[in-house]
Each structure stands twice: as C-alpha cells, then as structure tokens.
Design an enzyme around this catalytic site. Structure first.
Site, PDB file in Angstrom:
ATOM      1  N   ASN A 149      38.807  43.315  34.567  1.00 46.99           N
ATOM      2  CA  ASN A 149      37.908  43.887  33.549  1.00 46.99           C
ATOM      3  C   ASN A 149      36.600  44.433  34.131  1.00 46.99           C
ATOM      4  O   ASN A 149      36.005  45.337  33.549  1.00 46.99           O
ATOM      5  CB  ASN A 149      37.674  42.909  32.390  1.00 46.99           C
ATOM      6  N   SER A 226      41.729  33.938  33.904  1.00 47.54           N
ATOM      7  CA  SER A 226      42.096  33.137  32.735  1.00 47.54           C
ATOM      8  C   SER A 226      42.004  31.640  33.025  1.00 47.54           C
ATOM      9  O   SER A 226      42.138  31.198  34.176  1.00 47.54           O
ATOM     10  CB  SER A 226      43.514  33.495  32.302  1.00 47.54           C
ATOM     11  N   GLU A 247      35.153  30.944  37.038  1.00 42.21           N
ATOM     12  CA  GLU A 247      34.626  31.659  35.864  1.00 42.21           C
ATOM     13  C   GLU A 247      35.830  31.993  34.999  1.00 42.21           C
ATOM     14  O   GLU A 247      36.581  32.911  35.316  1.00 42.21           O
ATOM     15  CB  GLU A 247      33.932  32.957  36.287  1.00 42.21           C
ATOM     16  N   GLU A 458      27.253  32.260  39.166  1.00 38.10           N
ATOM     17  CA  GLU A 458      27.130  33.476  39.967  1.00 38.10           C
ATOM     18  C   GLU A 458      25.836  34.166  39.577  1.00 38.10           C
ATOM     19  O   GLU A 458      25.513  34.234  38.392  1.00 38.10           O
ATOM     20  CB  GLU A 458      28.334  34.386  39.725  1.00 38.10           C
TER      21      GLU A 458
END
Ligand code: NAD
Length: 482
Positions: A149, A226, A247, A458
């Site tokens: 993404n 995911s 994440e 992050e």
C-alpha cells in the site's frame, strides 16, 4: 526502470531464471517481470549483508548521515518519475504517490540526524568505584518485509533507521509492488551505498522469510503487513530469537463528539478514509457519531464521498483509484452485503463502477449508516472505501466501543473541548491518536501499534531503537587515595 534484484551491489535474476509478472491494478496490463526467488537468493542476500557489515557499522555516523541525505535529495529530484512508478503498480492517485515519495525522503533525512545524535551515555556510578557506560550498538544484519500500500515509504521507514544505526539489510517487497522497492535500491546505489549494505530480493514470501529466520545471522526483522502473517512470523522467529518489529492491521475508531466542528470532521474523515482507496492500516474503520449529529454528519459525508472523482491514478484530478486486486474487491463487497443484510442503510456507493479501459476494481466510495458491532465491517479491517457509521449516546459508551477490539493502531477524535480531548486520548488503547485530524503520519513521530496491531515504532528517534542493542559496561576503577 530496473526489474532485476539488487544483491551485493549487482542487478541479478533468479538463479533458475524464474520470473513473476507485475501488473497495473487498474487494467491488469503487464508492467514488468521480476525474479521469482527463493531460499538460495535469500541466503545470498544475507551473505552479502554479512560481508558488508563490518565496514558499514564502523563508518563514522556523520558519513552514514551524509549518504542518507544524498538518498533523500535523489528521491526529491526523481519525485515525479518515482510517483508514476508507484501509481502504475499500486493504482493510487498520482498526487498521493508524489506525497509518498516526499514522505519516504523525510525518513532518510530524519534518520540521518537521529543517527548523528546517537551517542554513548555515561551512567552515574552511585558512589561506587566504577566507570559505567551504555553504548549503542547496531543489531547487525536485519531483514525487512514490506506491503503494497506504500511500496516506497514502507521500505524507507525500515531502511533509513537500519542504515543510520550501522545495520546492513535484506529486503523483500510485496509481490504486487516490487518495482518501487527495486527503484529505491537503485537510488541507494546511486547515492554511493557500498555493495551489500542493502539487498532487495523478490519472490516467494514463505521461502525467503524461512531462509532468513532460520539463518542465525539475521538478528532483526521489521515487518509491515497483515496480522495473520505477523503472528506466523512471530512463531517462526522464535527458534533463532530474532528481534521483531511488527506493524500490523488496524481497526481504527473515529469518534465525532456532539461538540465537534461538523464540517471539519467530515473533511478529515473523507481525507483519512478514502486515501489509497481505503487501503491504509490507519484508515478510520469504525465511525462513531454522537446521536444528535448522525443525520447531518452522514448526509454531508455521503455527499462528499459520492463527489470524489474515481478513475485511473495517473489521470489528473482522480481522487480514488482501483483496489489492489480482485480479492480486495470481494472483501469490500462481503462487508457491504453483510452490513446491509444486518440492517445497515446504504447512503452512497456499495458497488464497483466501470472505468473506460479498466477492470472491475474501481469501488465507489461507500457510506453505510445504522451499523452495529455485530457487522463484519466493525469487527474486521475492510481495507477498502467503506465508511460505516454508528451512533453513540455518551463518552463512556463511545470509548467502550472504540476499545472493544484486540487491535490498537490509530484512533481519531473530533471535539472542541480540550479537556475531553485529553481525557479520551489517555483512555484509547492504541498507538496513535489524531485529535481533530486524520493526517497523523510524519517521519519524526513514533508510528506503531498496540495488541494485534503489533509492536515496535517507526519514525523519529524511536525508529532507531528497533535496530539497536545497548551494551552496558562497568569498569572497576581504583578508588582515589586520600
Ligand atoms: P500481507 O501480510 O499479505 O503482506 C505483507 C507482506 O508480507 C508482503 O511483502 C507479503 O509478500 C509478505 N508475506 C505474505 N505472506 C507471507 C509469509 N507467509 N511469510 C512471510 N511474508 C509473507 O499484507 P498486505 O495484503 O500486503 O497488506 C495489507 C495488510 O497490511 C493490512 O492488514 C494492513 O493493515 C497492514 N498494514 C499495516 C501497516 C502498519 O504500519 N501497521 C501499514 C500498511 C499495511
């Protein structure tokens, strides 16, 4: 455009010549073929990263920082070409892709500064005859697995802090969007990164990750993707006790209190929900509105959503592009059908829209009201352009619904009352809170989650922590003679 893998400073194919096709999600046209690699190439990446480690970790921090700043400069100069590449393989509108390139550059600038400021610390001896120090050391060879993404920015978020701390890295981008990561490999090369310091391999995710997690030389893995894959990686990371930063998915609540600025809340919801066609992990996924505001809020939200220009990402003026693949379209369809079957009311969208020359992946921005917690769209991340709205009666019940999930990445609240903002922020169980905004991402801030949304941060100085091991040394010193 480079479509081979970047290993040990060279552009290489899979050893057996196997390839996989990268397609434009808008029309399924073939963009390129990239190597379909497995364990052998994954291990070659680790070999190269291990060889490069000694020299890179001993390179003075200011020199490493200068290189990172050069990377940022090249990204900015190449912004438009890189944005076109992101849009071609991800589908997002070109303006969003340009923003992603700038955002990626910001991570290199930020990590450069943080790396320069990283110093050994002296610890007070507490009256004893000791000299005590805490020394930051890099983990060594680290791995990164990134999603589709934000195909450039997600790698930048992992590569910049790894390099700033002296780590060397092996990277596997998502199968759908490997070209942006390979392009970043090219930019690193052009900036003068020594061979082997970063290696990018494309191919079979299971075989590549298994090779890295079993290797023993890979000391850290940063993963964005995911929750299901994150959990699986945790299990597999256990054998070699590989340090993880995860994440994962989100299920972000967005709460509009009765004292909110309604227009601002609608605008922010549109910006947060429909960016990247709803395919961001911090997208508002559960919209909770104070009962008296539900009607005006949903009416305006539906008007704004229905007016968003849908089209190919490269077409000027497009605000929403296609979903990444057919499975993503099916998931949104399933969530819409489930919500409507259980009593939800469709205000706009609800189906795909034909786009000239495109395939059936352009899902109209969708608003459904009268949603409840039993519906799939309130229990699972939709990862698509569905804005489900439910009413709440008071602050406590809104907080109860918001926290009723094992996920905890982002949350958003809209209110004009600063004390309510502070109180609710403190009680939301998540890693990120947007107050009167949905635009929270920034390279200098700690981004990350809670619970099933993962752990590790992050961005900013926090992003470097994931790549560091602190060594404590305690030196006995002769007591001063009186
Ligand atoms: P995904 O988990 O399927 O893929 C992510 C990456 O994992 C890809 O590189 C993929 O090749 C790799 N992968 C897939 N199976 C693997 C396996 N068995 N072993 C090792 N690696 C494997 O997720 P996706 O569909 O690419 O991305 C969507 C998901 O990512 C959403 O749930 C979203 O919330 C999450 N996401 C989270 C963040 C965040 O920062 N928290 C950011 C972006 C996306």
């Amino acid at each position: 455009m480079e479509s081979r893998n970047f290993i040990d400073g060279e552009w290489v194919d899979a050893r057996d010549g196997a390839t996989m096709v990268v397609r434009d999600p808008a029309d399924d046209a073939s963009l390129a073929s990239v190597p379909r690699c497995g364990a052998r190439e994954a291990t070659a990446c680790v070999d190269a990263a291990q060889r490069a480690l000694g020299a890179w970790r001993n390179t003075p921090a200011p020199e490493r920082a200068n290189l990172l700043r050069r990377v940022a400069d090249i990204l900015r100069v190449r912004r438009d070409a890189l944005a076109a590449l992101i849009t071609s393989e991800n589908g997002k509108p070109i303006e969003e892709s340009k923003g992603e390139v700038s955002y990626a550059a910001d991570y290199f600038v930020c990590a450069a500064g943080e790396g320069e400021r990283l110093v050994e610390e002296t610890i007070d001896p507490r009256g004893r005859p000791f000299a005590r120090r805490a020394t930051p050391e890099c983990l060594g060879v680290v791995a990164a697995i990134t999603p589709w993404n934000f195909p450039l920015a997600m790698m930048a978020r992992k590569t910049a802090p790894a390099l700033a701390t002296g780590c060397t890295q092996v990277v596997k981008p998502a199968e759908a969007t490997p070209l942006s990561a390979l392009a970043l490999g090219g930019v690193l090369h052009e900036a003068g990164l020594p061979r082997g310091v970063v290696n990018v391999v494309t191919g079979d995710p299971q075989a590549i990750s298994d090779a890295w997690l079993r290797d023993g030389r890979v000391r850290g893995l940063s993963f964005t993707g995911s929750t299901a894959v994150g959990k699986d990686l945790m299990r597999r990371a256990a054998d070699q006790v590989v340090r993880l930063s995860l994440e994962l998915g989100g299920l972000a609540p967005l709460i509009v209190f009765e004292d909110a600025d309604l227009d601002a809340a609608v605008e922010a919801t549109v910006a947060g929900k429909f960016r990247c066609a709803g395919q961001t992990c911090i997208c508002p996924n559960r919209i909770l509105v104070a009962r008296p505001l539900v009607q005006p809020f949903t009416r305006r939200l539906a008007e704004r959503a229905a007016a968003l220009p849908l089209g190919r990402g490269a077409t000027p003026g497009t605000r929403m592009g296609p979903l990444i693949n057919d499975a993503a379209v099916e998931k949104v369809r399933r969530h819409v059908a489930d919500a409507l079957a259980r009593g939800g009311r469709l205000l706009c969208g609800g189906a795909t829209v034909p786009i000239a020359g495109g395939c059936d992946r352009f899902f109209a921005p969708t608003v459904i009201t009268e949603v409840n917690a039993r519906m799939l769209c309130f229990r699972e991340e939709t990862f698509g352009p569905l804005a489900p709205v439910a009413a709440f009666d008071d602050e406590a019940s809104a907080l109860g619904i918001a926290n009723d999930t094992p996920y905890g990445l982002a949350s958003y609240i809209f209110t004009r009352d600063p004390s309510r903002a502070q109180r609710v922020t403190a009680q939301l169980r998540c890693g990120i809170v947007g107050v009167n905004t949905c635009l929270v991402s920034d390279a200098t801030a700690p981004f990350g989650g809670w619970g099933w949304s993962g752990f590790g941060r992050e961005g900013g100085r926090w992003g470097l922590d994931e790549y560091l091991s602190w060594k404590y040394s305690c030196h006995a010193v002769e007591a001063p003679h009186s």
